[in-house]
Design an enzyme around this catalytic site. Structure first.
Site, PDB file in Angstrom:
ATOM      1  N   ASP A 484     -98.143 -92.154  37.077  1.00 33.56           N
ATOM      2  CA  ASP A 484     -96.792 -92.397  37.106  1.00 33.56           C
ATOM      3  C   ASP A 484     -96.023 -93.616  36.988  1.00 33.56           C
ATOM      4  OD1 ASP A 484     -95.835 -90.250  35.625  1.00 33.56           O
ATOM      5  OD2 ASP A 484     -95.506 -89.195  37.688  1.00 33.56           O
TER       6      ASP A 484
HETATM    7  C1  GLC Z   1     -95.405 -89.598  40.877  1.00 34.73           C
HETATM    8  C2  GLC Z   1     -95.924 -91.013  41.747  1.00 34.73           C
HETATM    9  C3  GLC Z   1     -94.055 -91.676  42.795  1.00 34.73           C
HETATM   10  C4  GLC Z   1     -93.630 -91.776  41.287  1.00 34.73           C
HETATM   11  C5  GLC Z   1     -93.406 -90.644  40.858  1.00 34.73           C
HETATM   12  C6  GLC Z   1     -91.961 -90.856  39.640  1.00 34.73           C
HETATM   13  O1  GLC Z   1     -94.403 -88.669  41.700  1.00 34.73           O
HETATM   14  O2  GLC Z   1     -96.537 -90.069  43.049  1.00 34.73           O
HETATM   15  O3  GLC Z   1     -94.718 -92.781  43.182  1.00 34.73           O
HETATM   16  O4  GLC Z   1     -92.467 -92.120  41.992  1.00 34.73           O
HETATM   17  O5  GLC Z   1     -94.058 -89.741  40.307  1.00 34.73           O
HETATM   18  O6  GLC Z   1     -91.682 -89.638  38.892  1.00 34.73           O
HETATM   19  C1  GLC Z   2     -97.401 -86.816  41.506  1.00 39.12           C
HETATM   20  C2  GLC Z   2     -96.733 -86.222  40.167  1.00 39.12           C
HETATM   21  C3  GLC Z   2     -98.377 -86.790  38.892  1.00 39.12           C
HETATM   22  C4  GLC Z   2     -98.908 -88.011  38.708  1.00 39.12           C
HETATM   23  C5  GLC Z   2     -99.485 -88.328  40.364  1.00 39.12           C
HETATM   24  C6  GLC Z   2     -99.809 -89.909  40.277  1.00 39.12           C
HETATM   25  O1  GLC Z   2     -98.475 -86.622  42.186  1.00 39.12           O
HETATM   26  O2  GLC Z   2     -96.694 -85.242  40.388  1.00 39.12           O
HETATM   27  O3  GLC Z   2     -97.753 -85.840  37.816  1.00 39.12           O
HETATM   28  O4  GLC Z   2     -99.875 -87.473  37.890  1.00 39.12           O
HETATM   29  O5  GLC Z   2     -98.138 -88.611  41.208  1.00 39.12           O
HETATM   30  O6  GLC Z   2     -98.605 -90.941  39.543  1.00 39.12           O
END
Ligand code: GLC
Ligand code: GLC
Length: 807
Positions: A484
């Site tokens: 993400d």
């Molecule tokens: C994922 C990531 C986090 C980010 C989020 C945004 O959870 O781990 O760092 O801010 O996505 O949706």
């Molecule tokens: C968090 C989010 C997931 C994403 C991951 C890496 O676990 O929930 O959707 O793929 O972060 O950013």
């Protein structure tokens, strides 16, 4: 250092010190009513949606931490203690918190009073039961006062935290028959209320927080408890609570049980909302609490919950040479898969329940570790998720569970999302053999009239990638892919701007090698499904596309020693030895090898070696290395984290299992197993004080070598680490892999460490008893004593167990 121990017989983790380094939590509830409950009784309850239907309040960011929850106070003379230690903070003579599957039990002993508090949500029920037994083990008769209290949330947890100008005037309650009813906004458009009930005749009650606590007191010393009695006030506006008071006299050796019930009710259909002017209709509440009025009914409800878990966990059960592995496989990993599946990323002690709904990619992946437990529920979820997909194959990133609508605020455009749907659907069919799901009509973007068979949704997913490729023939990344935080079209310079919903430059050239891996893996799966149902030409079409992307990945996605991560919006390499920082990323190493990219050329093996040597630390493989030390506008959120945290170089537990699986695919049992045990919770229990998070579940990440707090874990519970670790363990290390026409048996564990493995697997209604002799190379597979060719044990309908042997 440890704070407790695993009790495998009872399937519990027993915490023996209330001062764990962070609150260690558990989840109650199996269908609509859920509670979070910490090892000191903290947490909150909600109905279906942690944001829109929050029942009790929890102040994230509070100090001291975790003092909101179900509060029980036992007043014995001048001493007031809580069986859960908090909120009273009175030191206990002994304390235990038993984290069980769907329940938590607290045993707090003080001055000869043994209190045993069992909290659980009965199956399919909309209430939490707090079943309290107090025993007087002294030689004197004790007169004690028991108080139980919860604080109401005014339904929408987000509004409850913001809209004080209104909310301080709307709170309303009623009292009747040992029960406080919370009915804020019921007078207008709501048809639901909550209640808190005591099974005993109460001595006094309170529903106004300020009256209960007194000015400037916290929950550790409520004024009314110090005074010994509650004020019988009906709250109006301000902060409604429910506090109930019972007086008990316990002779020496005497034991007494009572229960408190926190329930949620709706008045539906033609039933009248009110009994009289603005007096709510209490019928459903009374019916609910009367179901649990006597001890037998409470015990039966608890036994039913236990049996439910016995039955769920009988679907996959392993006995190996290693109890830590068995513990993960049989209990904790599966339990976490269930919770993660239910909560997605919405409510934990790190997810506030108001920020995120159900994630598209998250839910699709969560299903992989869950589908064997409750395939019917998995099917429902697939249909819900597919309904937020748009006609061009792209998807909303999230939806709210209560409305099941795509969440426009979070937007869409994460180009990995569509392909995860294929992962979910194929896993479902492999588990159940139910190809008919492909014919079920599902709308696009929830629009009436847009319904198409689920198979068309999968096709839309595939075509989305085919139609969105960049200059090297690799898939375009969009806002981000699985990672993400790899935002290659964002170019954000505005503080606070969302990295996920902003594209300041639609470059149309940023490409993801990771999505290439996904496309090859799930494209082949989609083609196979089509071939199996007779759509030969569609299979051929997509296999050709798969080949193109595979070639592009091997040609433009290879950096010499490992797979590249991406091309950024300027067409520059990301995750290459040519970069100063972020030279190698984990995701493409795992996923490309899983997809078979680089298998023939030996690139796959090479990539795994590089991952091990460059990314490996004590707790697993880091996501990238070296971490970015400065902010990179062309990379986005990933470089916003200090080095070693989160996506910027932590061990991200979610993608370590991809590498474990990749090792199994490349037939490297030692490497696979040694990576698995680096972050499997039961294997690293002794680092509890360093990790700080619960030793019975995975956390999203463990801070990497470059972090100030190396080894500290964050974001426990709701993480794809659960599902992928279970897939790696159950399907690859132990090697029992559901396939369209049966079970493939292909274990991959080091023969020096594992000699004999016994697995019980329920599959499509038949029990398979699987015995593996792991000491010999290339064993033969026998089904009911007869050797078979290869490793596919065909799905057999049989009322007697099928014996499978590998020797
Ligand atoms: C994922 C990531 C986090 C980010 C989020 C945004 O959870 O781990 O760092 O801010 O996505 O949706
Ligand atoms: C968090 C989010 C997931 C994403 C991951 C890496 O676990 O929930 O959707 O793929 O972060 O950013």
């Amino acid at each position: 250092m440890k704070y407790g121990y695993f009790d495998d017989i009872n399937r519990e983790y027993v915490i023996t010190n209330p001062n764990t380094p962070s609150p260690w939590i558990n989840y109650l509830g199996d269908s609509n009513f859920f509670s979070l409950i910490s090892n000191t009784g903290g947490g909150y309850s909600f109905y279906k949606d942690a944001k829109l239907r929050r029942l009790t309040r929890y102040r994230y960011n509070n100090v001291p931490e975790d003092t909101d929850g179900r509060h029980i106070y036992i007043k014995d003379g001048t001493t007031t203690f809580s069986p859960t230690y908090l909120p009273s903070k009175e030191p206990l003579d002994s304390y235990e918190c038993h984290i069980g599957l769907g329940y938590s039990r607290f045993i707090g002993v003080k001055n000869g009073l043994v209190s045993n508090l069992l909290c659980f949500v009965p199956l399919q029920e909309n209430c939490e039961i707090q079943y309290l037994t107090i025993e007087n083990t002294t030689k004197e008769t004790k007169k004690i006062d028991v108080f139980a209290q919860v604080e109401w949330c005014l339904w929408n947890a987000s509004d409850d935290n913001e809209n004080f100008q209104r909310n301080l005037s709307t709170g309303e309650v009623e009292y009747e028959d040992n029960t406080i009813y919370h009915k804020t906004e019921y007078r207008e458009r709501r048809n639901h209320y909550a209640f808190y009930h005591c099974s005993e005749a109460i001595h006094s009650f309170e529903s106004d927080r300020d009256e209960f606590l007194g000015i400037r007191n916290g929950y550790d010393h409520p004024l009314q408890i110090e005074n010994g009695s509650l004020g019988n006030t009906l709250a109006s506006g301000a902060h409604p609570i429910a506090a109930l008071h019972v007086q008990l006299t316990l002779k020496p050796g005497e034991k007494h049980s009572l229960s408190f019930i926190l329930g949620y009710c709706e008045i539906t259909g033609n039933e009248k909302k009110f009994e009289s002017l603005n007096i709510i209709n209490k019928r459903p509440a009374k019916e609910m609490y009367l179901r649990y009025q006597n001890e037998k009914s409470l015990k039966d409800a608890f036994i039913a919950l236990k049996k439910h878990w016995d039955s769920l966990l009988s679907v996959y059960n392993v006995t190996s040479d290693n109890e830590k592995l068995d513990r993960m496989g049989n209990i904790w990993n599966q339990y976490q898969c269930m919770v993660t599946y239910q909560m997605s990323r919405s409510a934990s002690y790190y997810e506030s329940g108001i920020g995120r709904g159900m994630g598209f990619r998250d839910s699709c992946q969560d299903l992989l570790g869950f589908v064997h437990l409750l395939p019917e529920k998995a099917k429902e979820r697939i249909l819900d998720i597919a309904s937020i997909q748009k006609e061009d194959g792209s998807t909303f990133h999230q939806y709210q569970p209560l409305t099941k609508r795509g969440n426009g605020d979070i937007g869409s455009g994460f180009n990995d999302d569509p392909l995860w749907l294929i992962a979910a659907v194929s896993a479902y069919i492999k588990e159940t053999g139910d190809f008919d799901i492909l014919n079920i009509k599902v709308p696009f973007n929830n629009l009436e009239g847009s319904e198409k068979p689920l198979l068309d949704h999968l096709k839309a997913s595939i075509n989305f990638t085919i139609n969105h490729k960049g200059p090297h023939g690799l898939p375009l990344i969009g806002r981000a892919d699985w990672n993400d935080c790899l935002n290659l079209n964002c170019y954000s310079t505005t503080p606070g701007e969302s990295f996920q919903t902003t594209a300041n430059k639609e470059t149309g050239i940023a490409e993801s090698v990771f999505i290439a891996g996904m496309f090859v893996l799930y494209g082949k799966e989609y083609a196979r499904i089509n071939e199996l149902i007779g759509n030969k030409s569609e299979g051929t079409r997509v296999n050709k596309e798969v080949l193109l992307v595979k070639e592009a990945a091997e040609k433009y996605g290879w950096d010499g020693e490992y797979f590249l991560r991406a091309y950024d919006g300027n067409g520059d390499k990301v995750g290459s030895h040519q970069n100063e920082e972020g030279k190698i990323f984990i995701e493409p190493q795992g996923f490309c090898v899983m997809a078979g990219i680089g298998h023939e050329s030996g690139y796959g093996k090479k990539a795994l070696e590089s991952a091990e040597s460059l990314l490996g630390d004590k707790y697993g493989l880091e996501l990238l290395t070296p971490p970015y030390s400065t902010y990179h506008v062309e990379l986005g959120e990933i470089s916003s984290y200090p080095p070693g945290y989160k996506e910027n170089g932590a061990v991200f537990n979610h993608n370590n299992p991809w590498v474990t699986i990749a090792h199994c695919i490349e037939k490297q049992p030692k490497a696979a197993y040694s990576l698995y045990i680096k972050n499997a919770p039961s294997f690293i229990e002794e680092y509890s004080d360093i990790h700080k998070t619960e030793p019975y579940v995975y956390s999203q990440m463990i801070a990497g070598r470059y972090a100030k707090n190396y080894g500290q874990a964050k974001n426990s519970w709701l993480t794809g680490s659960a599902t992928w670790s279970f897939v790696a363990l159950s399907q690859y290390l132990l090697g029992i892999k559901p396939d369209y026409d049966g079970l493939i048996i292909e274990p991959c564990l080091p023969k020096e460490t594992f000699k004999k493995i016994h697995i019980v697997r329920q599959f499509r209604g038949t029990t398979y008893l699987i015995d593996i002799d792991n000491t010999i190379d290339n064993p033969t597979c026998y089904v009911n004593g007869k050797p078979i060719k290869g490793r596919l044990v065909p799905s057999i309908r049989s009322t007697t167990p099928v014996k499978v042997e590998l020797h």
